[in-house]
Design an enzyme around this catalytic site. Structure first.
Site, PDB file in Angstrom:
ATOM      1  N   HIS A 101       0.842  -1.213   0.000  1.00 14.47           N
ATOM      2  CA  HIS A 101       0.000   0.000   0.000  1.00 14.47           C
ATOM      3  C   HIS A 101       0.867   1.249   0.000  1.00 14.47           C
ATOM      4  O   HIS A 101       1.967   1.274   0.559  1.00 14.47           O
ATOM      5  CB  HIS A 101      -1.013  -0.006   1.147  1.00 14.47           C
ATOM      6  CG  HIS A 101      -0.434  -0.001   2.535  1.00 14.47           C
ATOM      7  ND1 HIS A 101      -0.086   1.162   3.189  1.00 14.47           N
ATOM      8  CD2 HIS A 101      -0.173  -1.002   3.401  1.00 14.47           C
ATOM      9  CE1 HIS A 101       0.356   0.864   4.393  1.00 14.47           C
ATOM     10  NE2 HIS A 101       0.336  -0.443   4.556  1.00 14.47           N
ATOM     11  N   ASP A 103      -0.343   4.401   0.941  1.00 14.15           N
ATOM     12  CA  ASP A 103      -0.695   5.377   1.973  1.00 14.15           C
ATOM     13  C   ASP A 103       0.039   5.098   3.283  1.00 14.15           C
ATOM     14  O   ASP A 103       0.491   3.974   3.527  1.00 14.15           O
ATOM     15  CB  ASP A 103      -2.213   5.374   2.225  1.00 14.15           C
ATOM     16  CG  ASP A 103      -2.749   4.004   2.633  1.00 14.15           C
ATOM     17  OD1 ASP A 103      -2.404   3.009   1.969  1.00 14.15           O
ATOM     18  OD2 ASP A 103      -3.477   3.924   3.635  1.00 14.15           O
ATOM     19  N   ASP A 134       6.259   0.727   6.715  1.00 15.91           N
ATOM     20  CA  ASP A 134       4.831   0.483   6.474  1.00 15.91           C
ATOM     21  C   ASP A 134       4.306   1.474   5.458  1.00 15.91           C
ATOM     22  O   ASP A 134       3.765   2.501   5.818  1.00 15.91           O
ATOM     23  CB  ASP A 134       4.072   0.609   7.801  1.00 15.91           C
ATOM     24  CG  ASP A 134       2.600   0.286   7.665  1.00 15.91           C
ATOM     25  OD1 ASP A 134       2.222  -0.327   6.655  1.00 15.91           O
ATOM     26  OD2 ASP A 134       1.833   0.658   8.558  1.00 15.91           O
ATOM     27  N   GLU A 168      -5.149   1.747   2.495  1.00 19.83           N
ATOM     28  CA  GLU A 168      -5.076   0.531   3.315  1.00 19.83           C
ATOM     29  C   GLU A 168      -5.232   0.858   4.789  1.00 19.83           C
ATOM     30  O   GLU A 168      -5.828   0.097   5.548  1.00 19.83           O
ATOM     31  CB  GLU A 168      -3.743  -0.196   3.067  1.00 19.83           C
ATOM     32  CG  GLU A 168      -3.687  -1.600   3.661  1.00 19.83           C
ATOM     33  CD  GLU A 168      -3.317  -1.649   5.135  1.00 19.83           C
ATOM     34  OE1 GLU A 168      -3.635  -2.668   5.785  1.00 19.83           O
ATOM     35  OE2 GLU A 168      -2.730  -0.695   5.664  1.00 19.83           O
ATOM     36  N   GLU A 169      -4.694   2.009   5.198  1.00 20.17           N
ATOM     37  CA  GLU A 169      -4.690   2.338   6.632  1.00 20.17           C
ATOM     38  C   GLU A 169      -6.068   2.755   7.146  1.00 20.17           C
ATOM     39  O   GLU A 169      -6.276   2.858   8.343  1.00 20.17           O
ATOM     40  CB  GLU A 169      -3.679   3.463   6.912  1.00 20.17           C
ATOM     41  CG  GLU A 169      -2.230   3.098   6.598  1.00 20.17           C
ATOM     42  CD  GLU A 169      -1.635   2.102   7.582  1.00 20.17           C
ATOM     43  OE1 GLU A 169      -2.345   1.673   8.511  1.00 20.17           O
ATOM     44  OE2 GLU A 169      -0.460   1.738   7.405  1.00 20.17           O
ATOM     45  N   ASP A 195       2.858  -6.973   4.185  1.00 24.00           N
ATOM     46  CA  ASP A 195       2.504  -5.964   5.182  1.00 24.00           C
ATOM     47  C   ASP A 195       2.510  -6.489   6.610  1.00 24.00           C
ATOM     48  O   ASP A 195       1.893  -5.900   7.493  1.00 24.00           O
ATOM     49  CB  ASP A 195       1.130  -5.371   4.831  1.00 24.00           C
ATOM     50  CG  ASP A 195       0.929  -3.997   5.444  1.00 24.00           C
ATOM     51  OD1 ASP A 195       1.912  -3.417   5.937  1.00 24.00           O
ATOM     52  OD2 ASP A 195      -0.214  -3.519   5.446  1.00 24.00           O
TER      53      ASP A 195
END
Ligand SMILES: [Zn+2]
Length: 415
Positions: A101, A103, A134, A168-169, A195
């Site tokens: 991801h 974001d 991340d 994603e977050e 992830d």
């Protein structure tokens, strides 16, 4: 592919990955310099970062690149971009997807950072920046895999799909969920979501717990604290309810499953809303929340009916009204079985490339893999991480970018 041939190829993969690493580190630093925080966390979204990534992909000579823009008027440009790049395999009827991801979460308390979270710094073989681990490390590993294969002229056994998603977050609504709805992932495809992982790369996540976030509102009667008998103290009843739920839920849903970390269902009281402003008022309303992560062998409906039973009892004993609201609910799909091809082949690739014997685990839930599993796609969550996600002074180890890329390159050839 014979064992001898794989060893031979591994030598080449190792050599070339060292050579290409600097290029990829430079690319990820450019990417991390552009903030990509979700509008729901006060950011402007991922557009600028995605545009940069697209030009890096084309600079690396990756031609089959497609962008899927999902409208979101809160974000810069009114869109949340998602990027899909394909390297054609010997058998193009199937795809091995690698998912990362774009974001990030916000930087958090700036005073806790030793460097600027949006000006990446390399120190002691690590890149420090918000989003470095991340999920920047994953983006970098995926870029490196593609370059290794192209540079060596190796064709992956099936199509290799690189997916870079937004959102994603904050729930995947503008990201993976949309791609799933567009049927980009097809039956028989397999996926590695980069992830989650342990510092030595020896944990492979194949299962997730159900998730349930609940808001409890207890309504009593507000009164002057000198005359509590004129009211019903919602705070006291709320506190008692919270502890009772804690006890009853842990007792009723007590089973262990050693696959999961931790091995039990968890029921955690978390957020608490403010009640009265002043000390001398009996609160008429009490609001608190639970975060529950429940082993898939239980049903969330059973958990909810236990909760309603307890609340009903409290209402009749104490004369309060209690509202229970599902803030978030995710009924986890069945785990990816240990016998799935992707599990066996990634275990094998890890053994070949790093001598690592990985173990299969389950976690508390909430990764992209669950969305894919719900579509019937075998998905595992794996990478090599120090566990710096969402922390101040987040970093990723540059050697992890390289090691994961080598493992994934081998995986793409033996799958
Ligand atoms: Zn992440």
């Amino acid at each position: 592919m014979s064992g001898y041939l794989v060893k031979e190829i591994l030598e080449h993969v190792r050599m070339i990955s060292w050579e290409l690493l600097d290029d990829v580190v430079e690319a990820i630093i450019e990417i991390l310099r552009i903030p990509a925080i979700s509008p729901s966390a006060g950011g402007r979204g991922e557009l600028k970062r995605a545009e940069r990534l697209q030009s890096i992909l084309s600079g690396f000579g990756i031609e089959r690149v497609r962008r899927v823009d999902v409208p979101d008027e809160r974000a810069e440009g009114g869109i949340r971009p998602n990027i899909i790049a394909i390297l054609e395999g010997e058998d193009p009827s199937k795809t091995l997807w690698l998912v990362a991801h774009m974001d990030t979460v916000p930087e958090g308390d700036m005073r806790l950072w030793e460097t600027d979270p949006f000006e990446p710094v390399i120190r002691d073989g690590r890149i420090y920046a918000r989003g470095a681990e991340d999920n920047g490390q994953a983006i970098a590993s995926m870029l490196l895999v593609a370059r290794i294969l192209m540079e060596l002229g190796l064709r992956p056994r099936v199509n290799l799909g690189l997916v870079f998603v937004s959102d994603e977050e904050a729930g995947n609504k503008y990201g993976l969920e949309q791609l799933v709805r567009m049927e980009i992932f097809r039956k028989g495809d397999e996926a590695v979501v980069l992830d989650y992982g342990s510092p030595d790369g020896s944990e492979m996540e194949i299962a997730e717990k159900h998730m349930l976030w609940l808001k409890f509102t207890v309504r009593g009667v507000q009164a002057h604290a000198a005359f509590p008998h004129h009211g019903i103290n919602a705070h006291r009843i709320g506190a008692r309810l919270l502890l009772t739920l804690d006890e009853v839920l842990h007792e009723r849903f007590h089973e262990h499953d050693e696959l999961y970390i931790p091995p039990t269902s968890t029921f955690e009281p978390t957020k608490k809303e403010q009640n009265v402003e002043n000390v001398n008022t009996i609160p008429g309303i009490d609001v608190f929340y639970f975060d529950c992560r429940i082993l898939p062998k239980y049903s969330l409906d059973d958990v909810l009916s236990t909760i309603r039973e307890v609340c009903g009892r409290f209402e009749s004993i104490y004369g309060v009204r209690i509202e229970v609201k599902e803030v978030f609910r995710w009924d986890s799909p069945p785990p990816t079985p240990p016998s799935a091809n992707i599990v066996k082949k990634l275990l094998e690739a890890l053994k070949i490339s790093r001598g690592v014997d990985a173990k299969l685990i389950g976690i508390g839930g909430g990764t992209c893999a669950a969305l894919l599993r719900a579509q019937g796609i075998s998905a595992v969550v794996w990478s090599t991480l120090d566990g710096m996600a969402h922390k101040p002074n987040e970093y990723c180890k540059i050697e992890n970018i390289r090691k994961d890329a080598e493992t994934l390159a081998i995986l793409s050839l033996i799958i």
